[in-house]
Design a protein around this motif. Structure first.
Motif, PDB file in Angstrom:
ATOM      1  N   GLU A   9       0.818   6.797  21.084  1.00 28.14           N
ATOM      2  CA  GLU A   9       1.679   7.086  19.988  1.00 28.14           C
ATOM      3  C   GLU A   9       1.513   6.099  19.100  1.00 28.14           C
ATOM      4  O   GLU A   9       0.941   4.785  19.191  1.00 28.14           O
ATOM      5  N   PRO A  11       2.907   3.545  15.509  1.00 32.31           N
ATOM      6  CA  PRO A  11       3.827   3.096  15.193  1.00 32.31           C
ATOM      7  C   PRO A  11       4.548   3.839  13.909  1.00 32.31           C
ATOM      8  O   PRO A  11       3.853   4.846  13.295  1.00 32.31           O
ATOM      9  N   GLU A  12       5.770   3.949  13.736  1.00 34.43           N
ATOM     10  CA  GLU A  12       6.569   4.567  12.629  1.00 34.43           C
ATOM     11  C   GLU A  12       5.843   4.431  11.257  1.00 34.43           C
ATOM     12  O   GLU A  12       5.710   5.023  10.330  1.00 34.43           O
ATOM     13  N   ASN A  13       5.267   2.986  11.083  1.00 35.24           N
ATOM     14  CA  ASN A  13       4.732   2.663   9.933  1.00 35.24           C
ATOM     15  C   ASN A  13       3.101   2.684   9.943  1.00 35.24           C
ATOM     16  O   ASN A  13       2.746   1.594   9.180  1.00 35.24           O
ATOM     17  N   TYR A  14       2.621   3.608  10.788  1.00 38.86           N
ATOM     18  CA  TYR A  14       1.271   3.547  10.742  1.00 38.86           C
ATOM     19  C   TYR A  14       0.575   3.706   9.338  1.00 38.86           C
ATOM     20  O   TYR A  14      -0.409   3.033   9.207  1.00 38.86           O
ATOM     21  N   GLU A  15       0.849   4.387   8.700  1.00 36.57           N
ATOM     22  CA  GLU A  15       0.311   4.522   7.091  1.00 36.57           C
ATOM     23  C   GLU A  15       0.387   3.462   6.626  1.00 36.57           C
ATOM     24  O   GLU A  15      -0.602   2.936   5.871  1.00 36.57           O
ATOM     25  N   GLU A  16       1.462   2.751   6.621  1.00 32.77           N
ATOM     26  CA  GLU A  16       1.507   1.419   5.909  1.00 32.77           C
ATOM     27  C   GLU A  16       0.395   0.382   6.743  1.00 32.77           C
ATOM     28  O   GLU A  16      -0.204  -0.368   5.781  1.00 32.77           O
ATOM     29  N   TYR A  40      -1.221  -0.385  19.920  1.00 32.57           N
ATOM     30  CA  TYR A  40      -1.116   1.034  20.064  1.00 32.57           C
ATOM     31  C   TYR A  40      -2.583   1.401  20.271  1.00 32.57           C
ATOM     32  O   TYR A  40      -3.369   1.499  19.384  1.00 32.57           O
TER      33      TYR A  40
END
Length: 145
Positions: A9, A11-16, A40
């Motif tokens: 999975e 992280p929520e801030n993957y793009e950043e 991750y």
């Protein structure tokens, strides 16, 4: 201090984090992003680690990517540390910056203009040289023709 690996999975801030891992103007942001993404184990993160390992001009970041890839069970080889030019053509950049300044300019003038004109070069050498960066850059500047 063991690192928690979260499998499969992002992280929520993957793009950043992905943007930060590729930001050429800030080696510290790249390093921090690599370390955070290293929690991750996903194909996207593995691709980023392989890219940083192969292409990052700062050896500390290559080492972190290498370590993380090994922790993920990936095959990886740590490249040899570059002995001379961290950034190809950097000496030409230094000469161009020096020639763009008045003949009586100071080292501080040179360093400021280099940082403004080519933050990628400045940042890569700062990351690679660490605490010796300023003395090294001043020596490079003094030896430019």
């Amino acid at each position: 201090m063991s690192k928690k690996i979260v499998n499969n999975e992002l992280p929520e801030n993957y793009e950043e984090l992905k943007k930060a891992a590729n930001r050429t103007s800030n080696w510290r942001a790249r390093y921090d992003a690599v370390e955070e993404l290293g929690k991750y184990n996903t194909s996207q993160v593995i691709d980023i680690m392989k890219s940083r390992l192969a292409n990052d001009p700062v050896y500390k970041i290559q080492e972190a990517a290498y370590r993380i890839l090994l922790e993920f069970g990936e095959e990886a080889a740590l490249p040899a540390r570059k002995k001379f030019e961290v950034i190809k053509g950097a000496n030409k950049v230094f000469v161009r910056v020096k020639k763009s300044l008045p003949a009586d300019h100071s080292f501080e003038d040179f360093a400021t203009k280099l940082k403004r004109m080519r933050i990628d070069v400045y940042d890569a050498y700062e990351g690679e040289k660490g605490s010796e960066f300023k003395a090294w850059l001043e020596n490079e500047w003094a030896n430019l023709k």
